[in-house]
Design a protein around this motif. Sequence first.
Motif, PDB file in Angstrom:
ATOM      1  N   LYS A   1       3.667  -9.017  -5.374  1.00  0.00           N
ATOM      2  CA  LYS A   1       2.233  -9.122  -5.111  1.00  0.00           C
ATOM      3  C   LYS A   1       1.958 -10.150  -4.009  1.00  0.00           C
ATOM      4  CE  LYS A   1      -2.226  -9.950  -7.283  1.00  0.00           C
ATOM      5  NZ  LYS A   1      -2.935 -10.359  -8.491  1.00  0.00           N
ATOM      6  N   SER A   2       2.581 -11.323  -4.113  1.00  0.00           N
ATOM      7  CA  SER A   2       2.328 -12.355  -3.102  1.00  0.00           C
ATOM      8  C   SER A   2       2.921 -11.956  -1.745  1.00  0.00           C
ATOM      9  CB  SER A   2       2.867 -13.714  -3.552  1.00  0.00           C
ATOM     10  OG  SER A   2       4.268 -13.683  -3.711  1.00  0.00           O
ATOM     11  N   ILE A   3       4.019 -11.233  -1.753  1.00  0.00           N
ATOM     12  CA  ILE A   3       4.622 -10.755  -0.511  1.00  0.00           C
ATOM     13  C   ILE A   3       3.685  -9.759   0.170  1.00  0.00           C
ATOM     14  CG2 ILE A   3       6.537  -9.403   0.452  1.00  0.00           C
ATOM     15  CD1 ILE A   3       8.275 -10.694  -1.828  1.00  0.00           C
ATOM     16  N   LYS A   4       3.168  -8.807  -0.595  1.00  0.00           N
ATOM     17  CA  LYS A   4       2.252  -7.808  -0.037  1.00  0.00           C
ATOM     18  C   LYS A   4       0.973  -8.460   0.474  1.00  0.00           C
ATOM     19  CE  LYS A   4       3.810  -3.830  -2.715  1.00  0.00           C
ATOM     20  NZ  LYS A   4       3.468  -2.874  -3.780  1.00  0.00           N
ATOM     21  N   GLN A   5       0.428  -9.409  -0.281  1.00  0.00           N
ATOM     22  CA  GLN A   5      -0.796 -10.097   0.145  1.00  0.00           C
ATOM     23  C   GLN A   5      -0.555 -10.857   1.447  1.00  0.00           C
ATOM     24  OE1 GLN A   5      -1.628 -12.465  -3.343  1.00  0.00           O
ATOM     25  NE2 GLN A   5      -3.033 -10.932  -4.183  1.00  0.00           N
ATOM     26  N   TYR A   6       0.568 -11.536   1.520  1.00  0.00           N
ATOM     27  CA  TYR A   6       0.894 -12.291   2.725  1.00  0.00           C
ATOM     28  C   TYR A   6       0.994 -11.357   3.931  1.00  0.00           C
ATOM     29  CZ  TYR A   6       3.656 -15.292   5.868  1.00  0.00           C
ATOM     30  OH  TYR A   6       4.130 -15.996   6.953  1.00  0.00           O
ATOM     31  N   TRP A   7       1.696 -10.240   3.770  1.00  0.00           N
ATOM     32  CA  TRP A   7       1.854  -9.292   4.872  1.00  0.00           C
ATOM     33  C   TRP A   7       0.504  -8.703   5.284  1.00  0.00           C
ATOM     34  CZ3 TRP A   7       4.731  -8.438   8.769  1.00  0.00           C
ATOM     35  CH2 TRP A   7       4.670  -7.232   9.453  1.00  0.00           C
ATOM     36  N   ARG A   8      -0.317  -8.311   4.305  1.00  0.00           N
ATOM     37  CA  ARG A   8      -1.636  -7.749   4.626  1.00  0.00           C
ATOM     38  C   ARG A   8      -2.480  -8.763   5.403  1.00  0.00           C
ATOM     39  NH1 ARG A   8      -1.405  -5.112  -0.562  1.00  0.00           N
ATOM     40  NH2 ARG A   8      -2.523  -6.845  -1.488  1.00  0.00           N
ATOM     41  N   ARG A   9      -2.420 -10.011   5.008  1.00  0.00           N
ATOM     42  CA  ARG A   9      -3.168 -11.061   5.715  1.00  0.00           C
ATOM     43  C   ARG A   9      -2.655 -11.191   7.151  1.00  0.00           C
ATOM     44  NH1 ARG A   9      -2.759 -14.528   1.959  1.00  0.00           N
ATOM     45  NH2 ARG A   9      -0.942 -15.667   2.707  1.00  0.00           N
ATOM     46  N   TYR A  10      -1.328 -11.183   7.316  1.00  0.00           N
ATOM     47  CA  TYR A  10      -0.748 -11.310   8.656  1.00  0.00           C
ATOM     48  C   TYR A  10      -1.159 -10.154   9.562  1.00  0.00           C
ATOM     49  CZ  TYR A  10       2.523 -11.484  12.510  1.00  0.00           C
ATOM     50  OH  TYR A  10       3.050 -11.505  13.776  1.00  0.00           O
ATOM     51  N   ILE A  11      -0.989  -8.924   9.095  1.00  0.00           N
ATOM     52  CA  ILE A  11      -1.314  -7.790   9.969  1.00  0.00           C
ATOM     53  C   ILE A  11      -2.820  -7.704  10.227  1.00  0.00           C
ATOM     54  CG2 ILE A  11       0.782  -6.492   9.454  1.00  0.00           C
ATOM     55  CD1 ILE A  11      -0.900  -4.622   7.669  1.00  0.00           C
ATOM     56  N   GLY A  12      -3.627  -8.111   9.249  1.00  0.00           N
ATOM     57  CA  GLY A  12      -5.070  -8.134   9.443  1.00  0.00           C
ATOM     58  C   GLY A  12      -5.479  -9.156  10.492  1.00  0.00           C
TER      59      GLY A  12
ATOM     60  N   ASN B   1      -3.748 -10.208  12.887  1.00  0.00           N
ATOM     61  CA  ASN B   1      -3.156  -9.897  14.195  1.00  0.00           C
ATOM     62  C   ASN B   1      -3.446  -8.478  14.659  1.00  0.00           C
ATOM     63  OD1 ASN B   1      -1.421 -12.368  14.996  1.00  0.00           O
ATOM     64  ND2 ASN B   1      -1.120 -12.105  12.800  1.00  0.00           N
ATOM     65  N   ASN B   2      -4.364  -7.799  13.941  1.00  0.00           N
ATOM     66  CA  ASN B   2      -4.785  -6.453  14.318  1.00  0.00           C
ATOM     67  C   ASN B   2      -3.589  -5.520  14.514  1.00  0.00           C
ATOM     68  OD1 ASN B   2      -6.816  -4.576  14.735  1.00  0.00           O
ATOM     69  ND2 ASN B   2      -6.830  -4.885  16.954  1.00  0.00           N
ATOM     70  N   LEU B   3      -2.681  -5.544  13.553  1.00  0.00           N
ATOM     71  CA  LEU B   3      -1.486  -4.694  13.590  1.00  0.00           C
ATOM     72  C   LEU B   3      -1.589  -3.620  12.517  1.00  0.00           C
ATOM     73  CD1 LEU B   3       1.212  -7.502  13.843  1.00  0.00           C
ATOM     74  CD2 LEU B   3       0.398  -6.044  15.702  1.00  0.00           C
ATOM     75  N   SER B   4      -0.933  -2.520  12.732  1.00  0.00           N
ATOM     76  CA  SER B   4      -0.875  -1.450  11.744  1.00  0.00           C
ATOM     77  C   SER B   4       0.597  -1.152  11.484  1.00  0.00           C
ATOM     78  CB  SER B   4      -1.596  -0.211  12.276  1.00  0.00           C
ATOM     79  OG  SER B   4      -1.485   0.833  11.327  1.00  0.00           O
ATOM     80  N   LEU B   5       1.187  -1.957  10.610  1.00  0.00           N
ATOM     81  CA  LEU B   5       2.616  -1.839  10.319  1.00  0.00           C
ATOM     82  C   LEU B   5       2.828  -1.809   8.817  1.00  0.00           C
ATOM     83  CD1 LEU B   5       3.848  -4.605  12.788  1.00  0.00           C
ATOM     84  CD2 LEU B   5       4.077  -2.140  13.124  1.00  0.00           C
ATOM     85  N   SER B   6       3.848  -1.061   8.388  1.00  0.00           N
ATOM     86  CA  SER B   6       4.164  -1.034   6.967  1.00  0.00           C
ATOM     87  C   SER B   6       4.906  -2.312   6.574  1.00  0.00           C
ATOM     88  CB  SER B   6       4.984   0.207   6.618  1.00  0.00           C
ATOM     89  OG  SER B   6       6.160   0.247   7.380  1.00  0.00           O
ATOM     90  N   LEU B   7       4.943  -2.565   5.289  1.00  0.00           N
ATOM     91  CA  LEU B   7       5.577  -3.761   4.743  1.00  0.00           C
ATOM     92  C   LEU B   7       7.054  -3.798   5.132  1.00  0.00           C
ATOM     93  CD1 LEU B   7       5.151  -6.206   2.761  1.00  0.00           C
ATOM     94  CD2 LEU B   7       6.006  -4.684   0.967  1.00  0.00           C
TER      95      LEU B   7
END
Length: 157
Positions: free
Chosen positions: A4-15, A17-23
Motif C-alpha cells: 500500500k505504501s509503495i503504491k501510494q508513493y509511486w502514485r504521488r511521484y507520477i502525479g 511529475n505528470n507521468l503515466s507509468l505503471s508501478l
Amino acid sequence: MKMKSIKQYWRRYIGNNNLSLSLPEAWMFGDGSETMGDELAELVVRGKKRATCSAKCLHDIEGEDLPVEGQYNIILNGKNEPVCIIQFTQIRILPMNEVPEAFAVLEGEGDLSYKYWFDEHERFFRKELSSHNINFSTDIDLVCQEFKVVDFNTSDK
C-alpha cells in the motif's frame, strides 16, 4: 512488502511529475536482511551509492528481465518501506574480473577500494550462486547498473 505504501508513493511521484507509468519493481539491496537493506539504502540516500550489480545467470534462471536504461525502480529499506525512486542511467554486462575500478567506487560500499568491492562481491556471489548449485568464477557475467535518485520518500512512515 508494504504494498500500500509503495503504491501510494509511486502514485504521488507520477502525479507530481505528470507521468503515466505503471508501478515499477520495488526491491531492497543486498542479501534480503534488514541490516544490509538499511545500510545500503542509507548509502543511496546519502548519495554514496550510485550503482549496483547482479549475476546475469540468475536473471536467466529466474526468467527475470534485465534492467534497461531509463527504467525506474523503487528502493526499499530493511523493513520493506519505500526510501527513494531511482532511474537507471547505464546498464552494462561485464565479466566480474573486468569491472572497472570506477564502477566499484560508484557502488559506494566499504572503503571504496576495488579490493573491498571485489572481495565483498566474491563472498556475496559465492553464497548467492551456491543456493542455485552454481559454481562461482571470477569471470561470471555481472549486470552492472548505474542509477540516479529521482525522488526521496519524505512522507511519514
